[in-house]
Scaffold this motif. Structure first.
Motif, mmCIF file in Angstrom:
data_model
loop_
_atom_site.group_PDB
_atom_site.id
_atom_site.type_symbol
_atom_site.label_atom_id
_atom_site.label_comp_id
_atom_site.label_asym_id
_atom_site.label_seq_id
_atom_site.Cartn_x
_atom_site.Cartn_y
_atom_site.Cartn_z
ATOM 1 N N ILE A 39 0.846 -1.194 0.000
ATOM 2 C CA ILE A 39 0.000 0.000 0.000
ATOM 3 C C ILE A 39 0.880 1.242 0.000
ATOM 4 O O ILE A 39 1.858 1.323 0.751
ATOM 5 C CB ILE A 39 -0.920 0.012 1.238
ATOM 6 N N ASN A 40 0.526 2.216 -0.836
ATOM 7 C CA ASN A 40 1.233 3.488 -0.795
ATOM 8 C C ASN A 40 0.915 4.225 0.502
ATOM 9 O O ASN A 40 -0.258 4.402 0.840
ATOM 10 C CB ASN A 40 0.828 4.353 -2.001
ATOM 11 N N PRO A 41 1.931 4.665 1.232
ATOM 12 C CA PRO A 41 1.702 5.239 2.554
ATOM 13 C C PRO A 41 1.457 6.744 2.570
ATOM 14 O O PRO A 41 1.261 7.308 3.643
ATOM 15 C CB PRO A 41 3.022 4.918 3.280
ATOM 16 N N TRP A 42 1.444 7.413 1.412
ATOM 17 C CA TRP A 42 1.366 8.872 1.398
ATOM 18 C C TRP A 42 -0.026 9.359 1.019
ATOM 19 O O TRP A 42 -0.749 8.720 0.250
ATOM 20 C CB TRP A 42 2.387 9.440 0.406
ATOM 21 N N ASP A 43 -0.376 10.553 1.513
ATOM 22 C CA ASP A 43 -1.685 11.124 1.198
ATOM 23 C C ASP A 43 -1.744 11.677 -0.218
ATOM 24 O O ASP A 43 -2.802 12.116 -0.681
ATOM 25 C CB ASP A 43 -2.069 12.215 2.212
ATOM 26 N N THR A 44 -0.630 11.655 -0.944
ATOM 27 C CA THR A 44 -0.609 12.076 -2.346
ATOM 28 C C THR A 44 -1.033 10.951 -3.289
ATOM 29 O O THR A 44 -1.115 11.166 -4.502
ATOM 30 C CB THR A 44 0.806 12.558 -2.737
ATOM 31 N N TRP A 45 -1.282 9.758 -2.754
ATOM 32 C CA TRP A 45 -1.659 8.620 -3.586
ATOM 33 C C TRP A 45 -3.167 8.562 -3.808
ATOM 34 O O TRP A 45 -3.962 8.841 -2.907
ATOM 35 C CB TRP A 45 -1.211 7.304 -2.964
ATOM 36 N N GLU A 46 -3.571 8.205 -5.030
ATOM 37 C CA GLU A 46 -4.957 7.896 -5.359
ATOM 38 C C GLU A 46 -4.969 6.593 -6.145
ATOM 39 O O GLU A 46 -4.148 6.412 -7.051
ATOM 40 C CB GLU A 46 -5.598 9.005 -6.204
ATOM 41 N N ASP A 47 -5.888 5.695 -5.828
ATOM 42 C CA ASP A 47 -5.957 4.424 -6.540
ATOM 43 C C ASP A 47 -6.311 4.645 -8.006
ATOM 44 O O ASP A 47 -7.186 5.454 -8.333
ATOM 45 C CB ASP A 47 -7.001 3.504 -5.900
ATOM 46 N N ASN A 48 -5.620 3.941 -8.876
ATOM 47 C CA ASN A 48 -5.882 4.031 -10.313
ATOM 48 C C ASN A 48 -6.954 3.019 -10.698
ATOM 49 O O ASN A 48 -6.682 1.857 -10.968
ATOM 50 C CB ASN A 48 -4.598 3.793 -11.119
ATOM 51 N N TRP A 224 2.776 1.483 -8.133
ATOM 52 C CA TRP A 224 1.952 0.279 -7.972
ATOM 53 C C TRP A 224 2.528 -0.797 -8.866
ATOM 54 O O TRP A 224 3.414 -0.532 -9.683
ATOM 55 C CB TRP A 224 0.485 0.554 -8.336
ATOM 56 N N THR A 225 2.041 -2.025 -8.700
ATOM 57 C CA THR A 225 2.556 -3.137 -9.511
ATOM 58 C C THR A 225 1.422 -4.023 -10.001
ATOM 59 O O THR A 225 0.379 -4.136 -9.355
ATOM 60 C CB THR A 225 3.550 -4.001 -8.714
ATOM 61 N N ARG A 226 1.661 -4.651 -11.155
ATOM 62 C CA ARG A 226 0.728 -5.655 -11.694
ATOM 63 C C ARG A 226 1.317 -6.226 -12.972
ATOM 64 O O ARG A 226 1.845 -5.506 -13.806
ATOM 65 C CB ARG A 226 -0.638 -5.045 -11.982
ATOM 66 N N GLY A 256 5.079 8.640 -8.815
ATOM 67 C CA GLY A 256 4.438 9.924 -8.616
ATOM 68 C C GLY A 256 5.237 10.703 -7.589
ATOM 69 O O GLY A 256 6.138 10.166 -6.935
ATOM 70 N N TYR A 257 4.907 11.982 -7.437
ATOM 71 C CA TYR A 257 5.666 12.811 -6.502
ATOM 72 C C TYR A 257 5.174 12.573 -5.075
ATOM 73 O O TYR A 257 3.980 12.524 -4.806
ATOM 74 C CB TYR A 257 5.542 14.283 -6.856
ATOM 75 N N PHE A 290 0.853 8.411 -10.046
ATOM 76 C CA PHE A 290 1.895 7.394 -10.240
ATOM 77 C C PHE A 290 2.951 7.757 -11.277
ATOM 78 O O PHE A 290 3.893 7.006 -11.477
ATOM 79 C CB PHE A 290 1.265 6.034 -10.588
ATOM 80 N N HIS A 291 2.826 8.898 -11.972
ATOM 81 C CA HIS A 291 3.869 9.390 -12.877
ATOM 82 C C HIS A 291 4.123 10.861 -12.587
ATOM 83 O O HIS A 291 3.169 11.641 -12.457
ATOM 84 C CB HIS A 291 3.451 9.240 -14.336
ATOM 85 N N ILE A 292 5.384 11.259 -12.494
ATOM 86 C CA ILE A 292 5.686 12.665 -12.245
ATOM 87 C C ILE A 292 5.767 13.436 -13.557
ATOM 88 O O ILE A 292 6.166 12.918 -14.595
ATOM 89 C CB ILE A 292 6.995 12.846 -11.445
#
Length: 358
Positions: A39-48, A224-226, A256-257, A290-292
């Motif tokens: 799981i991404n631990p930052w509040d800047t993450w949003e699920d794709n 993320w990975t898949r 992502g940043y 997920f991309h800067i």
């Protein structure tokens, strides 16, 4: 370690890896493994979500068609690799980098030669058949490479972990080549025939058997990975720190940043050279997590305390909606807007090399 830490099924994959970072006084963000997923631990993450993906594929009209092959030969030429130069050792305090394309680089310093996320195939996808095709050819083959000490894999997406390339590298170099991978990927490498594999968690450290003076650390990114319908985020993702006695290199992978870059800079910076992604960022409403963007890439350059940075993850596969020549242009503009020397953030043509003096 955060909740659940290293999955019990992966605990035997930690051989030859130290769990202690250099500076324990500064807090850092640990990886999180929960309910079978990272799981991404930052509040800047949003699920794709699938809904976002389908909206982009079916309804986003901002995609720009690529020009003809003849125009690409002019605007984005592929250079002939200088193999004689690669046979020469880099002087102490210097680092040589060759951009192979996308996130694939060949880097030499302090007596080592390494590859990052190598993909030499024409297509990035399952078995190198289904997926995005290169619009710029690969400038080098596995057979033409100099002796490689190590390969660094950022995550398991097909444009960063290519089975055909991995098998070809393993067939040529065998157990003399050491593979560094995120948690959860050791089994995949073993199934592909690779034996000399080190699997690491964020902030863990290791080294090369042949060069114990080279510090290697796996560090965070926001991604993320898949690789299939049933393995979403079951393996970790991240970036790599490689520090030698006289020069150092940071490979940001795909991300992502997030605030993790300042943590990396504080713990392991400064770096002689960083390789930072600058492409596949449009549309922002879909890819920002997920991309800067080039603007964010300039911030990463500052955060990790890079002396020089190479823009990667552009100009090879059509993965975003931005104009194909925008990433390097906007990265320079971003450096200027942030009060940085624009010459400190550069790009290369495919096959082109550059020597940085630390």
């Amino acid at each position: 370690m955060a909740e659940a830490g290293i999955p019990p099924s992966q605990s035997d994959h930690q051989a030859e890896v130290s769990s202690s970072p250099n500076d324990k006084s500064a807090p850092v963000t640990q990886s999180i493994f929960k309910n079978g997923q990272y799981i991404n631990p930052w509040d800047t993450w949003e699920d794709n979500t699938l809904k976002k993906f389908l909206k982009w594929v079916l309804f986003d009209k901002s995609k720009i068609n690529l020009p003809s092959a003849s125009e690409l030969d002019t605007t984005l030429p592929v250079k002939e690799v200088n193999y004689e130069e690669l046979k020469q050792p880099t002087p102490p305090g210097s680092i040589r980098v060759v951009w192979i394309g996308h996130a694939s680089t060949l880097v030499q310093f302090d007596g080592i030669t390494i590859l990052t996320d190598p993909i030499f195939s024409q297509t990035c996808g399952p078995k190198g058949i289904i997926g995005k095709k290169r619009y710029r050819p690969c400038p080098v083959t596995v057979e033409e490479l100099p002796e490689i000490n190590a390969v660094f894999t950022s995550h398991n997406h097909f444009d960063h972990l290519d089975e055909h390339t991995v098998r070809a590298l393993n067939e040529r170099f065998g157990e003399s080549l050491r593979w560094f991978a995120p948690l959860g990927l050791k089994r995949w490498f073993r199934d592909t025939g690779c034996e000399n594999v080190v699997e690491m968690d964020w902030w863990q450290e290791s080294c090369l058997e042949s060069h114990p003076e080279i510090l290697i650390a796996f560090t965070p990114t926001q991604h993320w990975t898949r690789r299939s319908a049933r393995d979403y985020c079951k393996t970790l993702w991240g970036s790599w720190v490689i520090k030698g006695p006289s020069a150092s290199f940071y490979f940001a992978g795909d991300t992502g940043y997030c605030k993790g870059f300042k943590e990396i800079g504080n713990r392991y910076g400064p770096f002689s050279l960083a390789a930072i992604p600058i492409g596949a960022y449009e549309p922002l409403w879909f890819k920002k997590a997920f991309h800067i963007s080039p603007e964010e890439a300039a911030k990463v350059h500052i955060d990790v305390k890079a002396q020089k940075s190479l823009g990667i993850h552009w100009g090879t596969f059509r993965l975003g909606s931005e104009f194909y020549l925008d990433p390097p242009k906007k990265a320079i503009e971003a450096m200027e807007n942030l009060g940085q020397n624009p010459d400190d953030f550069f790009t290369l043509h495919h096959g082109e090399s550059k020597i940085i003096t630390a």
